[in-house]
Design a protein around this motif. Structure first.
Motif, PDB file in Angstrom:
ATOM      1  N   PHE A  29      40.544-116.531 -16.040  1.00 15.72           N
ATOM      2  CA  PHE A  29      39.655-115.475 -15.544  1.00 15.72           C
ATOM      3  C   PHE A  29      38.743-114.966 -16.651  1.00 15.72           C
ATOM      4  CE2 PHE A  29      38.438-111.292 -14.088  1.00 15.72           C
ATOM      5  CZ  PHE A  29      38.191-111.515 -12.763  1.00 15.72           C
ATOM      6  N   MET A 236      33.865-119.399  -8.934  1.00 16.91           N
ATOM      7  CA  MET A 236      33.749-118.076  -8.308  1.00 16.91           C
ATOM      8  C   MET A 236      34.873-117.847  -7.309  1.00 16.91           C
ATOM      9  SD  MET A 236      29.681-117.587  -7.837  1.00 16.91           S
ATOM     10  CE  MET A 236      29.760-116.042  -6.948  1.00 16.91           C
ATOM     11  N   ARG A 237      35.148-118.869  -6.491  1.00 16.94           N
ATOM     12  CA  ARG A 237      36.222-118.742  -5.515  1.00 16.94           C
ATOM     13  C   ARG A 237      37.577-118.581  -6.205  1.00 16.94           C
ATOM     14  NH1 ARG A 237      35.674-119.960   0.080  1.00 16.94           N
ATOM     15  NH2 ARG A 237      33.527-120.548   0.473  1.00 16.94           N
ATOM     16  N   ARG A 239      38.196-117.369  -9.151  1.00 12.28           N
ATOM     17  CA  ARG A 239      38.307-116.023  -9.752  1.00 12.28           C
ATOM     18  C   ARG A 239      38.660-114.987  -8.704  1.00 12.28           C
ATOM     19  NH1 ARG A 239      35.811-114.759 -14.491  1.00 12.28           N
ATOM     20  NH2 ARG A 239      34.932-112.873 -13.616  1.00 12.28           N
ATOM     21  N   GLN A 240      38.003-115.112  -7.530  1.00 14.78           N
ATOM     22  CA  GLN A 240      38.260-114.119  -6.492  1.00 14.78           C
ATOM     23  C   GLN A 240      39.721-114.212  -6.013  1.00 14.78           C
ATOM     24  OE1 GLN A 240      38.004-114.944  -2.672  1.00 14.78           O
ATOM     25  NE2 GLN A 240      38.865-112.890  -2.489  1.00 14.78           N
ATOM     26  N   LEU A 243      42.207-112.735  -8.526  1.00 14.89           N
ATOM     27  CA  LEU A 243      42.284-111.274  -8.425  1.00 14.89           C
ATOM     28  C   LEU A 243      43.220-110.860  -7.303  1.00 14.89           C
ATOM     29  CD1 LEU A 243      38.683-109.896  -8.963  1.00 14.89           C
ATOM     30  CD2 LEU A 243      40.656-109.752 -10.461  1.00 14.89           C
ATOM     31  N   VAL A 244      43.077-111.520  -6.139  1.00 14.97           N
ATOM     32  CA  VAL A 244      43.902-111.139  -4.998  1.00 14.97           C
ATOM     33  C   VAL A 244      45.373-111.418  -5.274  1.00 14.97           C
ATOM     34  CG1 VAL A 244      44.383-111.637  -2.578  1.00 14.97           C
ATOM     35  CG2 VAL A 244      42.025-111.455  -3.369  1.00 14.97           C
ATOM     36  N   LYS A 247      46.957-109.109  -8.165  1.00 13.55           N
ATOM     37  CA  LYS A 247      46.455-107.734  -8.162  1.00 13.55           C
ATOM     38  C   LYS A 247      47.469-106.722  -8.688  1.00 13.55           C
ATOM     39  CE  LYS A 247      47.417-106.637  -3.313  1.00 13.55           C
ATOM     40  NZ  LYS A 247      47.776-107.951  -2.740  1.00 13.55           N
ATOM     41  N   VAL A 252      45.155-107.319 -14.521  1.00 17.14           N
ATOM     42  CA  VAL A 252      44.150-107.079 -13.478  1.00 17.14           C
ATOM     43  C   VAL A 252      43.854-105.586 -13.391  1.00 17.14           C
ATOM     44  CG1 VAL A 252      43.688-107.198 -11.013  1.00 17.14           C
ATOM     45  CG2 VAL A 252      44.692-109.149 -12.168  1.00 17.14           C
ATOM     46  N   ARG A 253      44.905-104.762 -13.481  1.00 12.55           N
ATOM     47  CA  ARG A 253      44.691-103.305 -13.455  1.00 12.55           C
ATOM     48  C   ARG A 253      43.781-102.868 -14.594  1.00 12.55           C
ATOM     49  NH1 ARG A 253      50.360-101.907 -11.964  1.00 12.55           N
ATOM     50  NH2 ARG A 253      50.388-102.342  -9.747  1.00 12.55           N
ATOM     51  N   LEU A 256      40.268-103.951 -13.916  1.00 11.07           N
ATOM     52  CA  LEU A 256      39.641-103.097 -12.903  1.00 11.07           C
ATOM     53  C   LEU A 256      39.275-101.742 -13.484  1.00 11.07           C
ATOM     54  CD1 LEU A 256      41.843-103.942  -9.818  1.00 11.07           C
ATOM     55  CD2 LEU A 256      39.375-104.188  -9.948  1.00 11.07           C
TER      56      LEU A 256
END
Lengths: 259, 60, 222
Positions: A29, A236-237, A239-240, A243-244, A247, A252-253, A256
């Motif tokens: 990431f 891109m996919r 990375r998305q 994240l999910v 999470k 990730v926190r 964000l």
């Protein structure tokens, strides 16, 4: 003996170590985040360049006229449809052998991306077919095997959807991807053979016997652009989805919170 | 440049419809492949921010 | 080998307890073929022209319908889980299951094929080629289908999903088999087709049980 040992050590220790390190979702990431803007700019730029070249400067075909300009977007899509499946199968192998989560995510993303590119190849092929053959669809060898490839992608996505909340979903899809990979060349050759059986020596899409350099070059640019685009959209996919799936982890926190 | 005028470029000897339709669909589909992950990621971030905000409100 | 035959026999006995389920694919095959003349018209030329394709697609679908059953009852009563810990390697156990399944579902399809070919006005030469092709390919169909069945056995309604997963993979055998029948109808020599179909059969004999075993392991883990 020494060589055998070092090869063995590479395969059993070094390679898995390296893969696990590279396969860390966090590392991916962060690294891909730095590269993504450049990749995006480069692939969109190259796509625009190829499109302008193909639309404005490439010569019209003496038989097909201007509709040959569709070739520059159809052929790369057909190539990417197959390469996409290959890349998905590589991710599947990595996931089955080394259980790297990132490979599962990569496989899922490649399936979603691959099916849309395959659809694109089919639609542009149909549109090209209308002025060239006079019908929207011809059971041409390339179109037919692309259609079967499309079905294979559908199977991957249907299986993932059906098993969505099960632990084994990634591995089940990986097994299916490998079964499909073994079959892909057999399907391709059998369809080619079937085509020559039924319609010998007729005009086939994108098999122009002698293509001049001024058509080759824009095609090459477009193929390159499609590959770059595929990697960009793939990243891109991925990375998305990272994240999910991650999470609830600290990194990730933190990421964000830093936004 | 293979065309003399803009009209010729758009019409492409009567094959313009096919060429432009193919390029249009390609453009649309490729853009969608960038748009979908981007919008999902944005939504994810937004949702997280909202959750964090409401957690903070409750604390206060 | 002895153990393998014993396992096949055991599976045969277990499956024979539910004869109705075994008959369904066969009945489906017969009914579908008899519907085509109603849809196309009774003309002799038209029917014999499309007969190889019709018989083949119907045979594919009939095999697929039965694929859902191959592991289902073993999954429901928990005997699949026992197979995981059995002394015999899982691919071999599955190969025994697939063999039993083919004997009970594939072989009857082969046997009714000449009859159905007759209904579609296929001549004697074509009938031989047709029956031979189904005899040669139906084990391949069972083998490939078992992979799809293994991957979906844990799902409540896997039937249609199996079709979506497996049908594209059936494409090469469909092409080769129908070409073989067409060659037979034209009075040509189809030994080449037979070799190719046998090559595919051996390839799937080697790979499909392993892939099925992987699928079963994954399905049982959840």
């Amino acid at each position: 003996m020494l060589l055998v040992n070092s090869v063995k050590q590479f395969v059993t220790r070094r390679l898995p170590d390296a893969l696990h390190r590279l396969g860390s979702p966090r590392l991916f990431f962060e690294t891909s985040g730095r590269w993504l803007p450049w990749l995006l700019a480069l692939s969109v730029g190259l796509l625009l360049l190829g499109a302008i070249w193909a639309l404005l400067f490439a010569p019209a075909d003496y038989q097909q006229g201007h509709s040959v300009r569709i070739m520059y977007i159809h052929v790369p899509a057909a190539i990417l449809a197959q390469s996409g499946y290959l890349m998905m199968a590589v991710a599947a192998t990595v996931f089955l052998v080394w259980r790297i989560k990132l490979a599962d995510i990569a496989m899922q993303s490649a399936a979603a991306l691959g099916i849309s590119i395959t659809f694109l190849a089919l639609v542009t092929g149909a549109i090209w077919g209308k002025p060239t053959w006079g019908t929207w669809w011809v059971w041409d060898a390339r179109l037919t095997s692309t259609l079967v490839l499309f079905f294979l992608y559908i199977g991957m996505i249907a299986l993932r959807a059906a098993m969505a909340h099960r632990a084994g979903v990634g591995r089940a899809c990986a097994v299916l991807a490998l079964v499909g990979l073994v079959n892909l060349p057999i399907i391709k050759y059998s369809v080619d053979w079937w085509y020559t059986l039924h319609q010998p020596a007729s005009f086939s899409l994108s098999r122009a016997p002698t293509m001049p350099l001024e058509m080759w070059l824009p095609l090459l640019v477009m193929v390159l652009a499609y590959y770059l685009f595929f990697f960009t959209a793939w990243i891109m996919r991925i990375r998305q989805l990272i994240l999910v799936r991650e999470k609830d982890t600290d990194w990730v926190r933190q990421w964000l919170a830093s936004l | 440049m293979k065309f003399d005028s803009l009209v010729a470029f758009v019409q492409m000897d009567g094959q313009g419809l096919y060429v432009w339709a193919a390029y249009g669909i390609t453009c649309l589909l490729l853009a969608m492949n960038l748009w979908i992950p981007a919008i999902r990621q944005l939504r994810f971030i937004r949702r997280h921010k909202r959750d964090a905000q409401s957690a903070q409100d409750r604390q206060e | 080998m002895k153990l393998f035959i014993a396992a096949v026999r055991r599976d045969l006995q277990a499956q024979l307890r539910r004869p109705a389920e075994l008959l369904n694919p066969l009945i489906f095959f017969i009914i579908v073929i008899s519907l085509f003349p109603l849809g196309i018209g009774p003309s002799r030329e038209a029917l014999s022209l499309v007969a190889p394709g019709l018989l083949w697609v119907a045979a594919l679908l009939a095999t697929l319908m039965s694929m859902d059953l191959i592991f289902r009852s073993d999954f429901d009563d928990g005997s699949l889980e026992q197979m995981l810990v059995s002394a015999m390697p899982l691919p071999v156990i599955l190969l025994a299951k697939i063999t039993a399944h083919w004997l009970l579902v594939g072989l009857p399809l082969v046997l009714v094929t000449p009859l159905l070919a007759l209904l579609l006005y296929v001549d004697a030469r074509g009938m031989v080629a047709m029956t031979l092709s189904i005899l040669l390919v139906s084990p391949t169909l069972s083998l490939i289908g078992s992979v799809g069945a293994a991957l979906t056995v844990g799902l409540p309604r896997g039937g249609l999903l199996v079709a979506i997963l497996v049908l594209p993979i059936y494409v090469p055998v469909l092409i080769l088999a129908t070409a073989m029948v067409a060659t037979g109808l034209a009075g040509g020599d189809y030994t080449g087709h037979i070799y190719w179909l046998m090559a595919i059969l051996f390839l799937s004999l080697g790979l499909a049980p392993v892939a099925s075993a992987a699928g079963i392991r994954i399905s049982l883990e959840d």
